[in-house]
Enzyme design. Structure first.
Site, PDB file in Angstrom:
ATOM      1  N   ILE A  10       0.823  -1.206   0.000  1.00 30.51           N
ATOM      2  CA  ILE A  10       0.000   0.000   0.000  1.00 30.51           C
ATOM      3  C   ILE A  10       0.858   1.257   0.000  1.00 30.51           C
ATOM      4  O   ILE A  10       0.344   2.365  -0.019  1.00 30.51           O
ATOM      5  CB  ILE A  10      -0.979   0.039   1.205  1.00 30.51           C
ATOM      6  CG1 ILE A  10      -0.231  -0.231   2.512  1.00 30.51           C
ATOM      7  CG2 ILE A  10      -2.096  -0.961   1.010  1.00 30.51           C
ATOM      8  CD1 ILE A  10      -1.099  -0.055   3.750  1.00 30.51           C
ATOM      9  N   GLY A  46       8.267   3.723   0.434  1.00 31.38           N
ATOM     10  CA  GLY A  46       8.964   4.937   0.852  1.00 31.38           C
ATOM     11  C   GLY A  46      10.449   4.689   0.920  1.00 31.38           C
ATOM     12  O   GLY A  46      10.931   3.620   0.536  1.00 31.38           O
ATOM     13  N   GLY A  47      11.173   5.682   1.397  1.00 31.80           N
ATOM     14  CA  GLY A  47      12.611   5.552   1.523  1.00 31.80           C
ATOM     15  C   GLY A  47      12.981   4.393   2.424  1.00 31.80           C
ATOM     16  O   GLY A  47      13.982   3.718   2.231  1.00 31.80           O
ATOM     17  N   LYS A  70       8.928  -0.966   1.850  1.00 33.94           N
ATOM     18  CA  LYS A  70       7.534  -1.088   1.410  1.00 33.94           C
ATOM     19  C   LYS A  70       6.587  -1.192   2.603  1.00 33.94           C
ATOM     20  O   LYS A  70       6.956  -1.692   3.661  1.00 33.94           O
ATOM     21  CB  LYS A  70       7.384  -2.339   0.554  1.00 33.94           C
ATOM     22  CG  LYS A  70       8.029  -2.189  -0.812  1.00 33.94           C
ATOM     23  CD  LYS A  70       7.806  -3.429  -1.648  1.00 33.94           C
ATOM     24  CE  LYS A  70       8.485  -3.249  -2.999  1.00 33.94           C
ATOM     25  NZ  LYS A  70       8.575  -4.498  -3.748  1.00 33.94           N
ATOM     26  N   ASP A  81       9.698  15.744  10.435  1.00 34.78           N
ATOM     27  CA  ASP A  81       9.328  15.407   9.068  1.00 34.78           C
ATOM     28  C   ASP A  81       7.821  15.553   8.897  1.00 34.78           C
ATOM     29  O   ASP A  81       7.134  14.628   8.458  1.00 34.78           O
ATOM     30  CB  ASP A  81       9.806  13.989   8.731  1.00 34.78           C
ATOM     31  CG  ASP A  81       9.915  13.758   7.223  1.00 34.78           C
ATOM     32  OD1 ASP A  81       9.839  14.750   6.459  1.00 34.78           O
ATOM     33  OD2 ASP A  81      10.074  12.600   6.796  1.00 34.78           O
TER      34      ASP A  81
END
Ligand SMILES: *[C@@H]1O[C@H](CO)[C@@H](O)[C@H](O)[C@H]1NC(C)=O
Ligand SMILES: *[C@@H]1O[C@H](CO)[C@@H](O)[C@H](O)[C@H]1NC(C)=O
Ligand SMILES: *[C@@H]1O[C@H](CO)[C@@H](O)[C@H](O)[C@H]1NC(C)=O
Ligand SMILES: *[C@@H]1O[C@H](CO)[C@@H](O)[C@H](O)[C@H]1NC(C)=O
Ligand SMILES: *[C@@H]1O[C@H](CO)[C@@H](O)[C@H](O)[C@H]1NC(C)=O
Ligand SMILES: *[C@@H]1O[C@H](CO)[C@@H](O)[C@H](O)[C@H]1NC(C)=O
Ligand SMILES: *[C@@H]1O[C@H](CO)[C@@H](O)[C@H](O)[C@H]1NC(C)=O
Ligand SMILES: *[C@@H]1O[C@H](CO)[C@@H](O)[C@H](O)[C@H]1NC(C)=O
Ligand SMILES: *[C@@H]1O[C@H](CO)[C@@H](O)[C@H](O)[C@H]1NC(C)=O
Length: 835
Positions: A501, A504-505, A508, A619
């Site tokens: 879904i 990202g860095g 998964k 962040d």
């Protein structure tokens, strides 16, 4: 504040060990056994301890050895011939050993004082250190009893230097010395088995000192009966209430070592095959704990390894009990014979690292659980190891790192080797090291009792999910966050790619379902990178300490097999970003958007103020604000979070991290991080929510690329409505938009000091919502910069849609309370909010 280090649970039965390293009869690569002060070699059992006489190549000191003498002054001593001689150091001296295989090494130092010449060893005081660690500081071995100090170091250089430094006007001595390789996997490297939720980074860099090694309900296991020459003592002396326990079960022959789990190198059969059990004497209503107590030093963390093997139950899954360390329930409803641990009579062990000790008694208790068919509990073995402190020292006496490598001082050093009649006939005598008698003297110093207070407030957050194999993962305690890899595989259908879904860095994100039906999001880290590992830890640490309705909750984590897996509550509606642009999801209306911003602001406000030390998210962006099935906003992704400035500082200096387009320019310029950096990023999010476009869009004309700059241009002209999301045009009440625009503008002020706090932002957004809803008939303000002041008389008119304590209440508590009591208050707040 409550910077307690969080305990860590380790289920080593699941840890795939290097079987080769762990087969019986581990063969040490390096082995140095030295009988100090002895003119000749000494044999003990089948081991030869070499002399450190003048031809010895180990002792690198000025050669100034006094003649050895006989002495009959010894009144009592251990049978070991090693204790009959000693070397006295009247000046700094070192032993040097070359290490062919770097890694874990045992160092065992044997001490037994007697009187020789002018030296009364009872009054010796000295420090012992290696190149990296202080092992003993201003140490005086116990009088009358032999003392063995055992250390397990990670030696990384080819030479190990053990330096003895007498305290001023004193001298050092040593009776015998062992330097022997240990299996590296004996102490797990943090990557696979030690994920410290607390602040220390991995165990591999830690020097350990054995505090106690106990065979519960079993006999003393001497080094001859241990593959790694360890000594295990009986637990009777540590029991607080001996009558609370019985020790009449013994099934040594039945002990099974599972493949890939515990081995004889972890603990011998005699340890696993005996146990101390709760003395319930057949009374089905027994409710008491069996408690052992140990002396520890203040200011250190301890690793506890608990050994279990269910030799008590008649059939599997019958028995459950609780395990407490101090008053912390580290394993609620623990089922030792469940499948996950291999069933009956199977050896396994668990490890915990304690917070920094603030009490010099460490208690380990076992007690009945209501889940059990009958009240019972048992423990087979326990090891307590002290971790070095942040200075690399295992001694509190050393507050400064020692300066190493200077070598012995030639003019001072005088070594006295002595030997006191070593009748060879005694050489074959069996040695019994009465290690349990080396317990440290009771300390008189009074100390604060450590009261662990969990921010997630004990039972109020219990969200247990039961696995088929019997493990209960309960979010009640941040200690039971660890989820077996097999359960993760099951939940995600072996990481089926169709369940991805997000990417990202970090790696998964998969959707998954636990077998009780709970939906989860499973974030699986890319193979370990140092960076990823640090963020993985930070995230666990943050989320296990901070629980809030508007922070995404962590259900568990998994660090088996080098995995870095984080398991969160599943957020049905994904990221806020996905509802703004770049997808075909239906557009959110203004009220929904305001409520989302208010929710996120609440989460951040809690982070900034929820403990005495602010947490800075670092962040904040629309992709890190998630929406549940009711579009309730929750802040996620704490991998970069940092504790805020200490009281006496105004900022945290740190490398700039965060996401482009959201980054506080002041933080960027000065590399100084404050909560106001989050406020800046949140201001960018507000604009993103309003304009529904990416914060950086290089495809646009130059002046439009950066949303913050572009929108501020329009805001300053008073024409923000020109650039809002076309879906909102004509649907926002001008007052509401004006308030919102002003709030964003203030968040984006160039200097942090000019930006509002998250609490102010929260109130301004609430106010913008009220204006939209037209609850407030007469606009009470025009160009106000501080709505809170003007609104406070109306606070009570606000309809709180949930039972969240208002900001005003929270900040009042902030003023009144601090430290531990503060965290108590917050655990209350969180309890009432968490529902
Ligand atoms: C020193 O000890 C060794 C055995 O390790 C022995 O062979 C040697 O003779 C001893 N030397 C002296 C001077 O005692
Ligand atoms: C025995 O101890 C006394 C002092 O207690 C000391 O003077 C004497 O030298 C010691 N004897 C030997 C043989 O070391
Ligand atoms: C020892 O420390 C080094 C460097 O810190 C590390 O790479 C290694 O894995 C450690 N070894 C063990 C056995 O802990
Ligand atoms: C080792 O264990 C065996 C059996 O448990 C026992 O008979 C023997 O005395 C032990 N040896 C020592 C030195 O403790
Ligand atoms: C166990 O408890 C019973 C009753 O409480 C007591 O009589 C008995 O002595 C205890 N057993 C031991 C070994 O202490
Ligand atoms: C063990 O102790 C329990 C209760 O203390 C007793 O009922 C039982 O008979 C004992 N078993 C053995 C083998 O001694
Ligand atoms: C057992 O000890 C724990 C921790 O000290 C305590 O919370 C619990 O109430 C005790 N249980 C019983 C039955 O005494
Ligand atoms: C132990 O010392 C090492 C450095 O040798 C350090 O990295 C580590 O953090 C220390 N452990 C603790 C618990 O402070
Ligand atoms: C130890 O060494 C110091 C300095 O060389 C000397 O003054 C002192 O007398 C020595 N002590 C003994 C007991 O020999």
């Amino acid at each position: 504040m409550m910077v307690w280090r969080v305990f860590k649970l380790l289920i080593c039965a699941l840890f795939i060990l290097c079987l080769a390293c762990f087969s019986n009869g581990f063969a040490p690569k390096d082995m140095y056994l030295v009988d100090c002060g002895s003119p000749t070699d000494t044999q003990v059992g089948n081991r030869i301890y070499v002399s450190d006489n003048s031809t010895s190549k180990y002792l690198s000191t000025p050669r100034d050895i006094l003649a050895s003498t006989n002495s009959n002054n010894i009144t009592s001593y251990d049978d070991s011939p090693l204790y009959k001689t000693a070397r006295i150091f009247n000046g700094t001296s070192s032993y040097k050993f070359s290490i062919t295989q770097t890694g874990r090494i045992w160092i065992r130092l044997y001490f037994f004082p007697f009187v020789y010449d002018n030296f009364n060893m009872d009054s010796a005081s000295f420090s012992v250190s290696t190149q990296k660690n202080v092992l003993l500081g201003n140490f005086t071995p116990e009088a009358k009893n032999p003392t063995v100090k055992e250390f397990l170091l990670n030696v990384t250089s080819g030479n190990l230097l053990i330096t003895f430094a007498p305290s001023s006007n004193s001298f050092a001595y040593l009776n015998a010395l062992e330097v022997v390789s240990a299996p590296d996997s004996l102490i797990p490297d943090d990557a696979s088995t030690f994920s410290p939720i607390g602040a220390f980074v991995g165990l591999v860099n830690n020097a350990l000192e054995t505090v106690e090694r106990v065979n519960m309900g079993g006999p003393l296991v001497s080094f001859e009966n241990d593959t790694l020459w360890r000594t295990w003592v009986n637990d009777q002396a540590f029991l607080r209430t001996p009558s609370s326990a019985v020790t009449n079960k013994s099934l040594i022959g039945a002990v099974t070592y599972p493949a890939g789990g515990a081995t004889e190198d972890i603990a011998p059969r005699t340890v696993y095959g005996t146990c101390t059990e709760m003395n319930s004497s057949g009374d089905p209503h027994s409710t008491f704990n069996v408690t052992w107590e140990f002396n520890v030093d203040l200011g250190f963390q301890y690793m506890l390894r608990l050994h279990f093997c269910d030799i008590v139950s008649d059939s599997a899954n019958q028995l459950a009990f609780n395990i407490y360390i101090n008053s912390f329930n580290v394993a609620p409803d623990f089922e030792p014979s469940s499948e996950i641990y291999g069933g009956l009579a199977t050896a396994f062990y668990m490890e915990y690292v304690t917070p920094i000790a603030t009490n010099n008694r460490l208690r380990v208790s076992i007690g009945p659980s209501a889940k059990s068919a009958y009240p019972d509990a048992f423990l087979n073995g326990l090891e307590i190891m002290k971790l070095n402190n942040s200075l690399g020292s295992l001694s509190a006496a050393v507050s400064e790192p020692l300066s190493f490598g200077k070598g012995p001082k030639k003019n001072v050093g005088m070594i006295v080797g002595l030997s006191i009649g070593v009748p060879l006939a005694l050489l074959m005598v069996v040695i019994v090291f009465l290690m349990h008698r080396r317990r440290k003297q009771e300390r008189l110093g009074h100390s604060k009792t450590w009261i662990p207070i969990s921010i997630n407030g004990g039972t109020s957050h219990t969200m247990g999910s039961k696995y088929s194999n019997g493990t209960t993962i309960s979010t009640a305690s941040n200690l039971s966050y660890r989820i077996p890899f097999t359960a993760v595989l099951e939940a995600t259908n072996d990481f089926d790619e169709s369940g991805v879904i997000g990417i990202g860095g970090f790696g998964k994100v998969y959707k998954g379902v636990l077998n009780d039906g709970t939906k989860i999001a499973v974030k699986r880290g890319n193979p370990r990178s140092q960076q990823g590992l640090a963020e993985f830890r930070t995230e666990i640490e943050m989320l296990s300490q901070f629980r809030h309705r508007h922070l995404v909750s962590l259900i568990g984590y998994c660090d088996e097999k080098n995995e870095m897996i984080l398991i969160y509550e599943y957020m049905e509606n994904g990221t806020v970003k996905s509802h703004l642009y770049g997808s075909d999801l239906p557009s959110l209306n203004w009220k929904q958007r305001l409520e989302i911003c208010i929710g996120a602001a609440r989460g951040l406000h809690y982070l900034h103020t929820g403990s005495s030390k602010a947490i800075i998210h670092r962040d904040v962006k629309s992709a890190n604000i998630l929406l549940d099935e009711n579009f309730l906003a929750k802040v996620a992704d704490f991998g970069l979070s940092k504790s805020g400035p200490e009281v006496d500082q105004t900022h945290v200096s740190t490398a700039v991290k965060g996401s482009f387009g959201y980054l506080d320019p002041e933080y960027f310029r000065r590399q100084q991080l404050t909560e106001k950096s989050d406020v800046y990023s949140f201001g960018v999010v507000l604009l993103e929510v309003l304009c529904a476009r990416p914060v950086i869009d290089p495809s646009l004309p130059r002046e439009m690329v950066n949303l913050a700059e572009w929108a501020m241009k329009w805001q300053k002209k008073g024409q923000l409505e020109q650039i809002i999301d076309s879906n909102l045009v004509g649907k926002i009440r001008p007052d509401s938009l004006r308030k919102y625009g002003e709030t964003a503008e203030k968040c984006l002020a160039d200097f942090g000091v000019d930006r509002p706090s998250m609490g102010d932002v929260l109130w301004n957004l609430e106010y913008a919502l009220q204006l939209q809803e037209a609850v407030i008939q007469n606009d009470p303000e025009e160009n106000s910069t501080n709505v809170i002041g003007e609104l406070s008389p109306q606070v009570n008119n606000f309809n709180h849609t949930d039972d969240t304590p208002s900001v005003v209440e929270m900040s009042r508590m902030d003023d009144d309370l601090s430290g531990i009591s503060m965290s108590r208050v917050f655990s209350q707040l969180v309890k009432s909010e968490g529902r």
